[in-house]
Design a protein around this motif. Structure first.
Motif, short mmCIF file in Angstrom:
data_model
loop_
_atom_site.label_atom_id
_atom_site.label_comp_id
_atom_site.label_asym_id
_atom_site.label_seq_id
_atom_site.Cartn_x
_atom_site.Cartn_y
_atom_site.Cartn_z
N GLU A 1 0.85 -1.85 -0.03
CA GLU A 1 -0.07 -0.28 0.48
C GLU A 1 0.99 1.24 -0.17
N ASP A 2 2.29 1.21 1.16
CA ASP A 2 2.28 2.50 1.16
C ASP A 2 3.39 2.71 0.12
N GLN B 1 1.89 3.38 -3.81
CA GLN B 1 1.29 4.43 -3.97
C GLN B 1 2.34 5.58 -4.89
N ALA C 1 -6.08 0.71 -2.05
CA ALA C 1 -4.48 0.96 -2.72
C ALA C 1 -4.24 0.55 -4.69
N SER D 1 1.49 5.71 -8.26
CA SER D 1 0.41 6.71 -8.96
C SER D 1 1.27 7.46 -9.08
N HIS D 2 2.68 7.99 -8.11
CA HIS D 2 3.10 8.75 -9.03
C HIS D 2 2.36 9.65 -9.84
#
Length: 260
Positions: free
Chosen positions: A101-102, A106, A133, A109-110
């Motif tokens: 997830e982190d 994440q 996520a 997805s930037h």
């Protein structure tokens, strides 16, 4: 002083391998089993497997940069199997999901990223937060037209994938009003492939597994039928660019037979 010398030698060697590969036939699609995170943590004096998962997740960023630099447009990474999620300690699985997830979802997805993300696996067995996520990562990257595609295999089992593909194929035939005999008579390998997680992408040309294990663990059983395999002794967090370049050099030196 010794460290500086090693660094210089590494840089020179990496450049030489890169020059060699500039004239070689490289794979369009590389699949990687990111194995050895826990063993890497123990070997480096960490007593908590969570550290290995953190380093392993963060290392994916670097490996994807190498792929992009070399023009490898399709990558599939094996993060966790169904058995991993069911048989490992709850705390370790929870931490692995947090890393997905982190770190993975994440960062991919930037807005500055180039990879179009697709999840491959049983998302129904993932925690709600992890499933959410990964869904957000897919949605955030869906319209990227860079041509770079990343499949994240989590909650994955190759046999389940084939069974689900056949089930989807039969359901599609039923909705179209076709009989079971008609579906069976017209069934082709391409039809099955069109319902796999990697539908629309080329099959992997090269499968790399780190940590010294010489088995596939159910990874891409259908897609890897004619793939070349490369088994690397180093654990995933310690997988260096020269290890990756050596794998590509080994691939380029092979004469692919495609089952013959």
């Amino acid at each position: 002083m010794l460290s500086a010398v090693k660094s210089a030698v590494y840089t020179v060697y990496a450049r030489r391998l890169t020059r060699e590969l500039s004239r070689a036939s490289l794979p369009r699609h590389v699949a990687m089993v990111m194995d050895g995170n826990r063993r890497w943590a123990r070997q480096n004096g960490f007593h908590d497997a969570k550290v290995g998962h953190r380093y392993g997740a963060e290392h994916l960023d670097e490996v994807l940069v190498w792929c992009r630099e070399l023009g490898i447009h399709h990558v599939t990474v094996f993060v966790a199997s169904v058995d991993n999620l069911r048989k490992r300690d709850t705390d370790e699985v929870d931490n692995l999901m947090l890393m997905i997830e982190d770190v993975i979802a994440q960062r991919l997805s930037h807005p500055a990223g180039v990879w179009q993300v697709k999840t491959a696996g049983r998302v129904d067995i993932l925690p709600d937060s992890t499933r959410h996520a990964l869904k957000l990562a897919e949605e955030a990257t869906r319209d990227r037209n860079s041509g770079f595609h990343l499949n994240v295999a989590v909650g994955y089992d190759g046999r389940d994938e084939i069974v689900n593909a056949l089930r989807a194929l039969l359901e599609a035939g039923s909705h179209a009003g076709r009989t079971l005999d008609d579906v069976a008579e017209r069934l082709t390998a391409d039809q099955i492939a069109s319902h796999l997680y990697t539908s629309g992408q080329p099959d992997p040309d090269l499968v790399i597994r780190t940590s010294g294990e010489h088995r596939m663990s159910g990874f891409l059983l259908w897609q890897a039928a004619y793939s070349e395999f490369y088994f690397c002794d180093v654990h995933w967090p310690g997988f260096r660019k020269i290890d990756f370049l050596r794998a590509l050099r080994s691939y380029a030196a092979r004469r692919r037979r495609f089952g013959s």
